[in-house]
Design a protein around this motif. Structure first.
Motif, PDB file in Angstrom:
ATOM      1  N   GLY A 169      32.290  43.095  14.293  1.00 58.29           N
ATOM      2  CA  GLY A 169      33.359  42.174  14.672  1.00 58.29           C
ATOM      3  C   GLY A 169      34.159  42.590  15.880  1.00 58.29           C
ATOM      4  N   LEU A 170      33.788  43.674  16.534  1.00 59.63           N
ATOM      5  CA  LEU A 170      34.479  44.136  17.746  1.00 59.63           C
ATOM      6  C   LEU A 170      33.762  43.559  18.975  1.00 59.63           C
ATOM      7  N   VAL A 171      34.265  42.430  19.449  1.00 57.61           N
ATOM      8  CA  VAL A 171      33.613  41.711  20.550  1.00 57.61           C
ATOM      9  C   VAL A 171      34.103  42.262  21.888  1.00 57.61           C
ATOM     10  N   ARG A 172      33.175  42.414  22.810  1.00 56.80           N
ATOM     11  CA  ARG A 172      33.509  42.958  24.133  1.00 56.80           C
ATOM     12  C   ARG A 172      34.391  41.990  24.920  1.00 56.80           C
ATOM     13  N   HIS A 173      35.419  42.547  25.600  1.00 51.88           N
ATOM     14  CA  HIS A 173      36.263  41.788  26.521  1.00 51.88           C
ATOM     15  C   HIS A 173      36.343  42.576  27.832  1.00 51.88           C
ATOM     16  N   LYS A 174      35.790  42.011  28.872  1.00 57.31           N
ATOM     17  CA  LYS A 174      35.771  42.712  30.155  1.00 57.31           C
ATOM     18  C   LYS A 174      37.126  42.602  30.834  1.00 57.31           C
ATOM     19  N   GLU A 175      37.695  43.758  31.195  1.00 54.87           N
ATOM     20  CA  GLU A 175      38.948  43.806  31.947  1.00 54.87           C
ATOM     21  C   GLU A 175      38.769  44.835  33.059  1.00 54.87           C
ATOM     22  N   ASP A 176      38.714  44.376  34.302  1.00 61.01           N
ATOM     23  CA  ASP A 176      38.520  45.311  35.407  1.00 61.01           C
ATOM     24  C   ASP A 176      39.817  45.507  36.180  1.00 61.01           C
ATOM     25  N   PHE A 177      39.790  46.432  37.123  1.00 60.80           N
ATOM     26  CA  PHE A 177      41.009  46.783  37.857  1.00 60.80           C
ATOM     27  C   PHE A 177      41.426  45.658  38.814  1.00 60.80           C
ATOM     28  N   GLY A 178      40.479  44.866  39.264  1.00 65.51           N
ATOM     29  CA  GLY A 178      40.846  43.705  40.086  1.00 65.51           C
ATOM     30  C   GLY A 178      41.725  42.745  39.297  1.00 65.51           C
ATOM     31  N   GLN A 179      41.380  42.513  38.030  1.00 64.14           N
ATOM     32  CA  GLN A 179      42.211  41.681  37.169  1.00 64.14           C
ATOM     33  C   GLN A 179      43.575  42.332  36.924  1.00 64.14           C
ATOM     34  N   THR A 180      43.581  43.655  36.777  1.00 71.16           N
ATOM     35  CA  THR A 180      44.836  44.362  36.561  1.00 71.16           C
ATOM     36  C   THR A 180      45.774  44.191  37.752  1.00 71.16           C
ATOM     37  N   LEU A 181      45.250  44.285  38.961  1.00 72.66           N
ATOM     38  CA  LEU A 181      46.071  44.091  40.154  1.00 72.66           C
ATOM     39  C   LEU A 181      46.656  42.679  40.193  1.00 72.66           C
ATOM     40  N   ALA A 182      45.854  41.692  39.774  1.00 69.85           N
ATOM     41  CA  ALA A 182      46.315  40.308  39.795  1.00 69.85           C
ATOM     42  C   ALA A 182      47.382  40.060  38.738  1.00 69.85           C
ATOM     43  N   VAL A 183      47.188  40.623  37.542  1.00 67.86           N
ATOM     44  CA  VAL A 183      48.082  40.337  36.420  1.00 67.86           C
ATOM     45  C   VAL A 183      49.375  41.132  36.504  1.00 67.86           C
ATOM     46  N   THR A 184      49.277  42.433  36.772  1.00 71.74           N
ATOM     47  CA  THR A 184      50.452  43.303  36.714  1.00 71.74           C
ATOM     48  C   THR A 184      51.250  43.339  38.010  1.00 71.74           C
ATOM     49  N   ALA A 185      50.561  43.248  39.153  1.00 67.35           N
ATOM     50  CA  ALA A 185      51.235  43.362  40.443  1.00 67.35           C
ATOM     51  C   ALA A 185      51.187  42.076  41.256  1.00 67.35           C
ATOM     52  N   ASN A 186      50.554  41.047  40.703  1.00 69.11           N
ATOM     53  CA  ASN A 186      50.449  39.759  41.388  1.00 69.11           C
ATOM     54  C   ASN A 186      49.845  39.905  42.797  1.00 69.11           C
ATOM     55  N   VAL A 187      48.858  40.785  42.904  1.00 68.61           N
ATOM     56  CA  VAL A 187      48.182  41.006  44.182  1.00 68.61           C
ATOM     57  C   VAL A 187      47.219  39.850  44.448  1.00 68.61           C
ATOM     58  N   GLY A 188      47.296  39.304  45.626  1.00 65.00           N
ATOM     59  CA  GLY A 188      46.423  38.192  45.982  1.00 65.00           C
ATOM     60  C   GLY A 188      44.991  38.631  46.228  1.00 65.00           C
ATOM     61  N   ASN A 189      44.101  37.662  46.352  1.00 63.22           N
ATOM     62  CA  ASN A 189      42.683  37.960  46.538  1.00 63.22           C
ATOM     63  C   ASN A 189      42.391  38.690  47.829  1.00 63.22           C
ATOM     64  N   GLY A 190      43.096  38.296  48.891  1.00 65.25           N
ATOM     65  CA  GLY A 190      42.691  38.768  50.197  1.00 65.25           C
ATOM     66  C   GLY A 190      41.485  37.968  50.668  1.00 65.25           C
ATOM     67  N   PRO A 191      40.931  38.291  51.825  1.00 68.72           N
ATOM     68  CA  PRO A 191      39.797  37.535  52.357  1.00 68.72           C
ATOM     69  C   PRO A 191      38.577  37.574  51.451  1.00 68.72           C
ATOM     70  N   PRO A 200      29.084  38.044  46.379  1.00 72.74           N
ATOM     71  CA  PRO A 200      30.446  37.561  46.647  1.00 72.74           C
ATOM     72  C   PRO A 200      31.507  38.448  46.015  1.00 72.74           C
ATOM     73  N   THR A 201      32.597  38.655  46.734  1.00 73.04           N
ATOM     74  CA  THR A 201      33.731  39.402  46.218  1.00 73.04           C
ATOM     75  C   THR A 201      34.935  39.082  47.100  1.00 73.04           C
ATOM     76  N   THR A 202      36.058  39.704  46.808  1.00 68.40           N
ATOM     77  CA  THR A 202      37.243  39.633  47.655  1.00 68.40           C
ATOM     78  C   THR A 202      37.707  41.058  47.918  1.00 68.40           C
ATOM     79  N   VAL A 203      38.648  41.208  48.824  1.00 68.97           N
ATOM     80  CA  VAL A 203      39.155  42.551  49.116  1.00 68.97           C
ATOM     81  C   VAL A 203      39.772  43.170  47.863  1.00 68.97           C
ATOM     82  N   ARG A 204      40.535  42.378  47.119  1.00 67.99           N
ATOM     83  CA  ARG A 204      41.153  42.912  45.903  1.00 67.99           C
ATOM     84  C   ARG A 204      40.110  43.330  44.878  1.00 67.99           C
ATOM     85  N   ASP A 205      39.113  42.497  44.631  1.00 64.93           N
ATOM     86  CA  ASP A 205      38.099  42.822  43.630  1.00 64.93           C
ATOM     87  C   ASP A 205      37.197  43.963  44.093  1.00 64.93           C
TER      88      ASP A 205
END
Length: 292
Positions: A169-191, A200-205
């Protein structure tokens, strides 16, 4: 006598008629002269005026440009579009066609158990990163789930070859540092970036992926094995897209299709599957009353 008078009268009428026919029309000449003079004055005014070109009006109209300027849409998220499109062509038409897709097709020919084990082993190495990023985002429940998954699958699951935690019953949930920057610091994607062999990616990811690679146990893996791990992940990720690749080929602009799909998936992950719905524009009732 009467005959003589009649003859004289007729002769006089003929003389007067002939004289009238030969007399010049002074009115017509005057009108013609005035018209010519007005044309000369108008041409002189046009040629002498410093604000008006000395070109006949008809020629100016014929030489005037008839084409209108059509605005070109520029995606502000993608300032390096020319470079990115070149990289997309290279990735899709060269790397994917001659390397990645054949490997993905070969991967799908493996027994289902082997496919699952390969995927589970690789993703188990990323579970500590999921746990740390969940903690940084304040998602304590997901932190516990990711930590439990790593401990269970690394032991009972034989280093992650078997996803025992998922059956518990322990289902995987992916949380990467790009998401952390967006959620905690409201860092934009960048180019937006389309990198060769990476996709495909962005500077933040991109920064986020680098930081995730420095988290235990990934930082312990030497670069050749890390490259193998990245390659395996790319192969099974590409295998997941075999059923959807026709959508890319049938799209009007495959590059834009992939870019928009990337942003939608990114937004979906940041908001844990519940991205905000854009509010529809509503007219103010007071404004409507004024219009009525």
């Amino acid at each position: 006598m009467n005959a003589f008078l009649k003859a004289s009268l007729i002769t006089a009428i003929l003389v007067l008629t002939t004289a009238c026919a030969q007399q010049p029309d002074t009115t017509s000449v005057a009108v013609t002269t005035n018209t010519s003079q007005q044309q000369q004055d108008a041409e002189s005014t046009v040629n002498e005026s410093p604000k008006i070109a000395s070109v006949p009006v008809d020629e100016q109209v014929e030489d005037a440009p008839l084409t209108a300027q059509i605005p070109v849409y520029v995606d502000e998220r993608d300032p390096f579009e020319d470079f990115n499109r070149s990289m997309w062509d290279f990735n899709w038409e060269v790397l994917d066609e001659y390397l990645l897709r054949p490997l993905a097709v070969g991967y799908t020919s493996l027994p289902q158990g082997a496919q699952t084990s390969v995927r589970s082993f690789v993703t188990n190495l990323e579970e500590p990163g999921y746990a740390l990023n969940s903690l940084l985002q304040g998602k304590l429940k997901k932190t516990g789930v990711a930590t439990g998954r790593f401990l269970i699958n690394s032991t009972i699951g034989l280093l992650g070859l078997f996803d025992v935690a998922n059956h518990m019953g322990l289902v995987r949930h992916k949380e990467d540092f790009g998401q952390t920057l967006a959620v905690t610091a409201n860092v934009g994607n960048g180019p937006f970036l389309m990198l060769p062999g990476y996709g495909p990616t962005t500077v933040r990811d991109g920064v986020g992926d680098f930081v995730d690679g420095q988290i235990f146990p990934l930082y312990l893996i030497d670069w050749p094995w890390n490259l193998v791990k990245t390659g395996i992940k790319a192969v099974y990720s590409r295998a997941d897209l075999l059923q959807q690749e026709q959508l890319i080929n049938d799209s009007t602009d495959p590059y834009i299709f992939v870019k928009e799909a990337y942003y939608q998936n990114q937004n979906y992950q940041i908001f844990d599957g519940n991205p905000p719905i854009k509010e529809e524009f509503e007219l103010d009732e007071a404004l409507l009353d004024e219009i009525d």
